[in-house]
Design a protein around this motif. Structure first.
Motif, PDB file in Angstrom:
ATOM      1  N   MET A   5     -31.662 -55.893 -79.802  1.00  0.00           N
ATOM      2  CA  MET A   5     -30.308 -55.368 -79.611  1.00  0.00           C
ATOM      3  C   MET A   5     -29.282 -56.478 -79.768  1.00  0.00           C
ATOM      4  O   MET A   5     -29.494 -57.600 -79.278  1.00  0.00           O
ATOM      5  N   TRP A   6     -28.191 -56.147 -80.446  1.00  0.00           N
ATOM      6  CA  TRP A   6     -27.056 -57.053 -80.457  1.00  0.00           C
ATOM      7  C   TRP A   6     -26.187 -56.707 -79.260  1.00  0.00           C
ATOM      8  O   TRP A   6     -25.661 -55.597 -79.151  1.00  0.00           O
ATOM      9  N   ASP A   7     -26.058 -57.672 -78.348  1.00  0.00           N
ATOM     10  CA  ASP A   7     -25.225 -57.520 -77.154  1.00  0.00           C
ATOM     11  C   ASP A   7     -23.854 -58.105 -77.473  1.00  0.00           C
ATOM     12  O   ASP A   7     -23.700 -59.330 -77.522  1.00  0.00           O
ATOM     13  N   PRO A   8     -22.828 -57.264 -77.702  1.00  0.00           N
ATOM     14  CA  PRO A   8     -21.526 -57.814 -78.105  1.00  0.00           C
ATOM     15  C   PRO A   8     -20.861 -58.625 -77.000  1.00  0.00           C
ATOM     16  O   PRO A   8     -20.097 -59.556 -77.302  1.00  0.00           O
ATOM     17  N   ALA A   9     -21.147 -58.316 -75.745  1.00  0.00           N
ATOM     18  CA  ALA A   9     -20.539 -59.075 -74.654  1.00  0.00           C
ATOM     19  C   ALA A   9     -21.099 -60.494 -74.594  1.00  0.00           C
ATOM     20  O   ALA A   9     -20.370 -61.457 -74.329  1.00  0.00           O
ATOM     21  N   ALA A  10     -22.399 -60.628 -74.849  1.00  0.00           N
ATOM     22  CA  ALA A  10     -23.036 -61.940 -74.819  1.00  0.00           C
ATOM     23  C   ALA A  10     -23.064 -62.612 -76.185  1.00  0.00           C
ATOM     24  O   ALA A  10     -23.425 -63.784 -76.293  1.00  0.00           O
ATOM     25  N   SER A  11     -22.708 -61.874 -77.245  1.00  0.00           N
ATOM     26  CA  SER A  11     -22.736 -62.372 -78.627  1.00  0.00           C
ATOM     27  C   SER A  11     -24.103 -62.957 -78.986  1.00  0.00           C
ATOM     28  O   SER A  11     -24.216 -64.072 -79.517  1.00  0.00           O
ATOM     29  N   ARG A  12     -25.149 -62.188 -78.714  1.00  0.00           N
ATOM     30  CA  ARG A  12     -26.497 -62.663 -79.014  1.00  0.00           C
ATOM     31  C   ARG A  12     -27.435 -61.477 -79.174  1.00  0.00           C
ATOM     32  O   ARG A  12     -27.134 -60.352 -78.758  1.00  0.00           O
TER      33      ARG A  12
END
Length: 605
Positions: free
Chosen positions: A121-128
């Motif tokens: 998963m791309w976590d946009p809040a963590a940018s990872r």
């Protein structure tokens, strides 16, 4: 790519590939001129006739573009379930759970809550990129001695209770939703419940594989009592037929219980009690305690760079590292110069596969039981060492695993939301529809993933109670410049790393768009020292290279002249889905693509 003679010999010396100009290449160079492409079309002579006004001439259709979200799966109604959840304000994780639950009914030949799950998963809040491994363990009461007594010629049987491991899917759903969900848990299963209760027409591919699986279960290796529930659930008539209405009210009731009670309803509540009683009745080993002890793992993905693209993979107890190893080796060659669908390109890819899969056979397993040399396996230095074993003009007659420094059937889908989250998820019951075992009144089949354990003493994947078996299912994810790019996967046993590597090459080296990369003809190499249950066909030698219909005849001939043993196209080239992230004038744009080899569709809005 400009119009050109498809296999015309290219200058190869720049990549150290001059030896690749064989007699076969000279034959190709004398090919007659081909008809011109339509304006705006990328023309690929010999691959497949096509008359699209734009894009690759062999592509089946265009990507579906949208700004607010996208989904692609192996069944149109599964994709629609995800789009429905996205439109209601759900996250990509919410939509992924809804798609997976729907596919457990719509495509029971490939997946279900009796199997395991992995996701990137791309976590946009963590940018990872983050990963989750929803992989179940073997029953703690099933001893190595008992397992050995059930094996035949050192291989565990394909069906029956001895290969059933704890299903990891529902727990993985729950943990993903706890971290990333936006809608209520019970809302996510509504589309699947409606499908299972109301019924849907069977799709052609699902009907085909359902009939094949049920025929396998009817063989003498399983008792009447063991397969009775499977027959009642999936084969109420003499055979499944495309277009006929299929229902599963038992699964709908199970989904309702999970919707009310969450993961505990499955692993600790009445569903767990039914499962325990079922295995006691048929002589199996799974207990409520095994189910209650299960937990999915948030997993740190492994990654490697390939010509400016970072490719991510689940490392623990999967074959995901093989994708990274193949790409690392192929980066040592100028694949663009080698050319799309040329003998040289396919030869280099197949040789990289052979080397990577010998490491897969030797080193891959559950890291909770063995110390796996992951960093070494995916290092650039090791890749350069292994790439030196690849000759452009000939086949390596014998490949072996590297020396480390001391110390089934499947469904794949991709989904993205308006907030920038992307989910690459793969879920499977393994061989066929799974073990053939359907617990009383619950409407789903258990996986037979335990067949992938080896009985070789001291091996990282050797059987032990409470251990996760080696897994073939792997999601794919690629980023560029620290930003998400592709959420993609190619389902299908040992084809998965091979297919993932081909997608990356088609995008990065050969300039194909997301849909054309999936439509491009594929190769599939069979054979390694890996014991893959009944897939161990003692192929021997340098293995068997299967080329899909659409690979140019001249390429096939040149590869045969090089010494490759070619097999017929058997349909085992995987099924692909993808969501691509783009930007236009600062705005987010998604493109969805799906595979012509399956019944599915990609949609965006």
């Amino acid at each position: 790519m400009k119009r050109r003679t498809f296999l015309a010999a290219a200058p190869l010396a720049a990549a150290g590939l001059a030896a690749g100009r064989s007699a076969s290449a000279q034959t190709v160079a004398s090919a007659p001129p081909l008809s011109p492409a339509l304006p705006g079309t990328q023309f690929y002579p010999d691959v497949e006739a096509g008359d699209r006004p734009v894009g690759a001439s062999f592509a089946t259709r265009s990507e579906a573009f949208g700004r607010n979200g996208a989904a692609a799966s192996a069944h149109p109604l599964g994709t629609l379930a995800g789009i429905e959840i996205l439109k209601r304000g759900g996250s990509a994780v919410d939509a992924a759970i809804a798609i997976n639950a729907a596919l457990g009914f719509l495509e029971p030949t490939a997946n279900g809550i009796g199997g395991d799950l992995y996701a990137l998963m791309w976590d946009p809040a963590a940018s990872r990129v983050v990963g989750i491994a929803g992989s179940g363990r073997s029953p703690r009461g099933l001893s190595l001695e008992t397992v050995r007594s059930r094996a035949r010629a050192g291989v565990l049987p394909a069906y029956g209770a001895v290969t059933v491991t704890v299903p990891g899917t529902v727990d993985a759903w729950w943990r993903m939703h706890q971290r990333y969900g936006r809608l209520r848990w019970r809302d996510l299963l509504e589309p699947a419940i409606a499908y299972a209760e109301g019924g849907v027409p069977l799709s052609p591919v699902v009907a085909y594989y359902m009939n094949r699986a049920m025929a396998n279960y009817a063989r003498p290796n399983m008792g009447i009592e063991e397969i009775a529930n499977a027959q009642a659930t999936y084969a109420s008539g003499d055979r499944a037929r495309a277009g006929e209405i299929f229902r599963n009210p038992d699964l709908a009731r199970t989904y309702r219980a999970i919707a009310r009670g969450g993961r505990d309803a499955f692993y600790e509540g009445e569903i767990a009690r039914v499962i325990e009683r079922y295995f006691q009745r048929i002589g199996g080993w799974m207990t409520r305690a095994d189910l209650a002890a299960h937990q999915s793992n948030w997993s740190e993905p492994a990654s490697t760079s390939y010509r400016g693209v970072t490719v991510h993979a689940i490392a623990e107890n999967t074959q995901g590292l093989a994708t990274l190893q193949m790409l690392n080796m192929l980066e040592q060659f100028d694949m663009r110069e080698a050319g799309f669908m040329t003998p040289l390109s396919i030869h280099l890819q197949a040789e990289a596969k052979r080397l990577a899969y010998e490491d897969r056979a030797r080193w891959y397993g559950d890291p909770n039981f063995s110390q796996l040399p992951i960093e070494w396996l995916v290092s650039k230095d090791y890749a350069a060492e292994r790439a030196r074993l690849i000759r452009p003009d000939r086949i390596n007659p014998e490949v072996r695993p590297g020396e480390a420094p001391s110390r089934g059937d499947t469904t794949y889908f991709s989904v993205a939301d308006r907030w920038g989250m992307m989910v690459s998820m793969i879920q499977s019951n393994f061989r066929g529809m799974g073990s053939g075992l359907v617990p009383d009144g619950l409407g789903f089949m258990f996986q037979d993933r335990g067949q992938l354990f080896t009985l070789e003493e001291g091996h990282p994947n050797a059987y032990a109670p409470g251990k996760r078996p080696f897994q073939t299912i792997i999601p794919g994810f690629a980023t560029r410049d620290g930003r998400p790019w592709l959420s993609f996967g190619v389902m299908g046993g040992d084809m998965q790393p091979q297919g993932q590597a081909q997608i990356i090459l088609d995008r990065v080296d050969y300039g194909l768009d997301a849909q054309a990369a999936g439509d491009a003809p594929r190769w599939h190499h069979e054979g390694s020292s890996e014991r893959m249950g009944e897939d161990d066909k003692s192929i021997g030698g340098t293995g068997l290279l299967r080329l899909e219909t659409g690979v140019p005849d001249r390429t096939k001939l040149a590869l045969a002249n090089m010494g490759w043993r070619l097999g017929p196209s058997d349909g085992g080239f995987g099924r692909y889905s993808c969501v691509e992230r783009r930007e236009s004038d600062g705005a987010l744009v998604y493109g969805a693509a799906s595979d012509v080899r399956a019944d599915g569709i990609g949609l965006a809005y």
